[in-house]
Design a protein around this motif. Structure first.
Motif, PDB file in Angstrom:
ATOM      1  N   PRO A  38     -18.592   9.376   4.970  1.00 19.63           N
ATOM      2  CA  PRO A  38     -17.881  10.159   6.154  1.00 19.63           C
ATOM      3  C   PRO A  38     -17.581   9.083   6.933  1.00 19.63           C
ATOM      4  N   ARG A  39     -17.820   7.702   6.973  1.00 19.16           N
ATOM      5  CA  ARG A  39     -17.187   6.756   7.857  1.00 19.16           C
ATOM      6  C   ARG A  39     -15.942   6.354   7.421  1.00 19.16           C
ATOM      7  N   GLY A  40     -15.321   6.792   6.171  1.00 18.76           N
ATOM      8  CA  GLY A  40     -14.008   6.690   5.752  1.00 18.76           C
ATOM      9  C   GLY A  40     -13.224   7.427   6.518  1.00 18.76           C
ATOM     10  N   PHE A  41     -13.502   8.521   7.397  1.00 18.56           N
ATOM     11  CA  PHE A  41     -12.470   8.929   8.269  1.00 18.56           C
ATOM     12  C   PHE A  41     -11.813   8.063   9.048  1.00 18.56           C
ATOM     13  N   ALA A  42     -12.303   6.779   9.391  1.00 20.28           N
ATOM     14  CA  ALA A  42     -11.584   5.842  10.197  1.00 20.28           C
ATOM     15  C   ALA A  42     -10.552   5.200   9.491  1.00 20.28           C
ATOM     16  N   HIS A  43     -10.492   5.360   8.163  1.00 18.90           N
ATOM     17  CA  HIS A  43      -9.241   4.815   7.538  1.00 18.90           C
ATOM     18  C   HIS A  43      -8.230   5.670   8.121  1.00 18.90           C
ATOM     19  N   ALA A  44      -8.140   6.920   8.189  1.00 15.42           N
ATOM     20  CA  ALA A  44      -7.058   7.652   8.624  1.00 15.42           C
ATOM     21  C   ALA A  44      -6.336   6.897   9.988  1.00 15.42           C
ATOM     22  N   GLY A  45      -7.252   6.780  10.853  1.00 12.91           N
ATOM     23  CA  GLY A  45      -6.734   6.014  12.160  1.00 12.91           C
ATOM     24  C   GLY A  45      -6.139   4.806  11.865  1.00 12.91           C
ATOM     25  N   VAL A  46      -6.732   3.876  10.879  1.00  7.50           N
ATOM     26  CA  VAL A  46      -6.088   2.825  10.810  1.00  7.50           C
ATOM     27  C   VAL A  46      -4.782   2.983  10.149  1.00  7.50           C
ATOM     28  N   VAL A  47      -4.742   3.840   9.128  1.00  2.00           N
ATOM     29  CA  VAL A  47      -3.218   3.886   8.498  1.00  2.00           C
ATOM     30  C   VAL A  47      -2.072   4.734   9.474  1.00  2.00           C
ATOM     31  N   GLN A  48      -2.642   5.479  10.602  1.00  2.00           N
ATOM     32  CA  GLN A  48      -1.868   5.976  11.313  1.00  2.00           C
ATOM     33  C   GLN A  48      -1.047   5.150  12.313  1.00  2.00           C
ATOM     34  N   ALA A  49      -2.220   4.025  12.608  1.00  2.00           N
ATOM     35  CA  ALA A  49      -1.588   2.985  13.581  1.00  2.00           C
ATOM     36  C   ALA A  49      -0.794   1.840  12.755  1.00  2.00           C
ATOM     37  N   LEU A  50      -0.915   1.613  11.497  1.00  5.25           N
ATOM     38  CA  LEU A  50      -0.171   0.828  10.700  1.00  5.25           C
ATOM     39  C   LEU A  50       1.262   1.799  10.373  1.00  5.25           C
ATOM     40  N   THR A  51       1.227   2.852  10.265  1.00  7.40           N
ATOM     41  CA  THR A  51       2.476   3.576  10.216  1.00  7.40           C
ATOM     42  C   THR A  51       3.464   3.409  11.633  1.00  7.40           C
ATOM     43  N   GLU A  52       2.735   3.516  12.571  1.00 11.45           N
ATOM     44  CA  GLU A  52       3.141   3.360  13.968  1.00 11.45           C
ATOM     45  C   GLU A  52       3.909   2.264  14.092  1.00 11.45           C
ATOM     46  N   LEU A  53       3.257   1.050  13.654  1.00 10.79           N
ATOM     47  CA  LEU A  53       3.726  -0.106  13.710  1.00 10.79           C
ATOM     48  C   LEU A  53       4.598  -0.584  12.761  1.00 10.79           C
ATOM     49  N   GLY A  54       5.296   0.150  11.999  1.00  8.75           N
ATOM     50  CA  GLY A  54       6.212  -0.243  10.944  1.00  8.75           C
ATOM     51  C   GLY A  54       5.578  -1.056   9.831  1.00  8.75           C
ATOM     52  N   CYS A  55       4.363  -1.190   9.367  1.00  5.92           N
ATOM     53  CA  CYS A  55       3.807  -1.814   8.364  1.00  5.92           C
ATOM     54  C   CYS A  55       3.988  -0.984   7.057  1.00  5.92           C
ATOM     55  N   ALA A  56       3.992  -1.382   5.978  1.00  5.10           N
ATOM     56  CA  ALA A  56       4.131  -0.960   4.816  1.00  5.10           C
ATOM     57  C   ALA A  56       3.398  -1.606   3.556  1.00  5.10           C
ATOM     58  N   PRO A  57       2.773  -1.150   2.693  1.00  3.24           N
ATOM     59  CA  PRO A  57       2.006  -2.052   1.806  1.00  3.24           C
ATOM     60  C   PRO A  57       2.828  -2.083   0.420  1.00  3.24           C
ATOM     61  N   ASP A  58       2.725  -3.189  -0.278  1.00  3.35           N
ATOM     62  CA  ASP A  58       3.287  -3.043  -1.630  1.00  3.35           C
ATOM     63  C   ASP A  58       2.390  -2.822  -2.800  1.00  3.35           C
ATOM     64  N   LEU A  59       0.820  -2.416  -2.212  1.00  2.00           N
ATOM     65  CA  LEU A  59      -0.165  -2.507  -3.288  1.00  2.00           C
ATOM     66  C   LEU A  59      -1.131  -1.642  -2.317  1.00  2.00           C
ATOM     67  N   VAL A  60      -1.912  -0.671  -2.743  1.00  9.21           N
ATOM     68  CA  VAL A  60      -2.974  -0.193  -2.219  1.00  9.21           C
ATOM     69  C   VAL A  60      -4.221   0.087  -3.097  1.00  9.21           C
ATOM     70  N   VAL A  61      -5.095  -0.376  -2.631  1.00 10.69           N
ATOM     71  CA  VAL A  61      -6.511  -0.534  -3.431  1.00 10.69           C
ATOM     72  C   VAL A  61      -7.751   0.069  -2.800  1.00 10.69           C
ATOM     73  N   GLY A  62      -8.549   0.992  -3.346  1.00 15.25           N
ATOM     74  CA  GLY A  62      -9.664   1.523  -2.606  1.00 15.25           C
ATOM     75  C   GLY A  62     -10.843   1.936  -3.424  1.00 15.25           C
TER      76      GLY A  62
END
Length: 313
Positions: free
Chosen positions: A74-98
């Motif tokens: 359930p601590r993984g809900f934090a990932h959503a907040g991180v991704v939201q911020a990255l999106t707002e900063l205009g950052c984009a990945p070339d690969l996602v791994v989890g």
């Protein structure tokens, strides 16, 4: 905000079925409450079965950047907040791994579900979407995460990992071999089910004759796997507990915390940047707790804006 203690199995089940009280008295009652039929083991075969394979990364004039999402329940809900911020900063990945819950997040991000949409889904998601009762006497775990398959399939335009918008690797582990594997092809829902099959709680997922489970006990933060897949720069998102800040009364969980830190350390050291937001030691499932975790992770990530933009430049 008050800390929320980790839910017991009974409390988690109550939340999952959306009832204030649940009498757990047998398989028939549980099946009726979860609204699903008991499941027996399925061995996924054929062209849609998840498999490992090379990836073609296509960065836009920069070294390939990977986002790596850790395990964490359930601590993984934090990932959503991180991704939201990255999106707002205009950052984009070339690969996602989890790994584990991070594998679900990686798959959704790769499929184009980011920003506020990912946050909204995190606040609305319920265990009834994924939990099924497992009655196969040969399987380990009294529950199955088979609901991941139709749920993930319904969210993605195409459930094949190989055709997602961003190259994606779903990390699971062989139950018998303890070897991690990065699924990069095949059905994303089946791969996520395997990655989230917590040993002792959820039945393993059989793929081409081999049982697979959650990689949390092997590689909870698969940074080095991301590098082997072609990433040159790596942003790692670690949502594990800050064991050095554990409050009194949590001593029984310290051995597990220290074990996870030892497993995480070499991969954290291999990352270019690690985001490890601190939103409190205890974990929960309530909407208030999810909002707290997501908001805290979002603010923490925005505070690293300069470093994040430099990493993606």
């Amino acid at each position: 905000m008050n800390q929320v203690k980790p839910p017991t199995r009974r409390r988690a089940l109550r939340w999952a079925v959306g009832a204030s009280t649940v009498a757990i008295g047998g398989s028939a009652a549980l099946v009726a409450l979860t609204g699903c039929m008991p499941l027996r083991r399925v061995d996924h075969q054929g062209p849609d079965a998840p498999s490992a394979g090379p990836l073609q990364l296509k960065p836009a004039g920069r070294p390939p950047v990977a986002w790596v999402f850790s395990s964490g329940g359930p601590r993984g809900f934090a990932h959503a907040g991180v991704v939201q911020a990255l999106t707002e900063l205009g950052c984009a990945p070339d690969l996602v791994v989890g790994a584990s819950i991070g594998a679900l997040v990686a798959t959704l991000v790769a499929g184009g579900i980011q920003g506020q949409r990912l946050v909204d889904m995190s606040l609305q998601a319920g265990l009834t979407q994924i939990v099924r009762l497992n009655v196969d006497p040969r399987a380990d775990g009294w529950l199955s995460g088979a609901g991941f398959v139709p749920w993930v399939e319904s969210l993605l335009p195409d459930p094949n990992l190989a055709v997602l918008r961003v190259p994606c690797a779903v990390v699971a582990a062989g139950r018998d071999t303890r070897e991690p594997i990065a699924f990069t092809q095949g059905h994303a829902g089946v791969a996520v089910q395997a990655a989230c099959a917590v040993e002792g709680q959820f039945a393993p997922v059989w793929i081409k004759g081999q049982p697979y489970c959650d990689a949390d006990l092997v590689v909870p933060l698969p940074v080095r796997m991301a590098r082997r897949l072609g990433a040159v720069r790596v942003l790692a998102v670690d949502v594990s507990a800050h064991e050095d800040k554990a409050p009194p009364g949590t001593e029984r969980w310290r051995p597990a915390d220290l074990r996870k830190r030892e497993l995480t350390r070499p991969d954290a050291q291999a990352a270019d940047l690690v985001l490890h937001p601190d939103f409190g030691y205890y974990a929960g499932y309530s909407r208030d707790w999810r909002e707290h975790v997501i908001t805290t992770a979002h603010r923490f990530t925005l505070a690293q804006a300069a470093r994040l933009r430099a990493l993606h430049a």
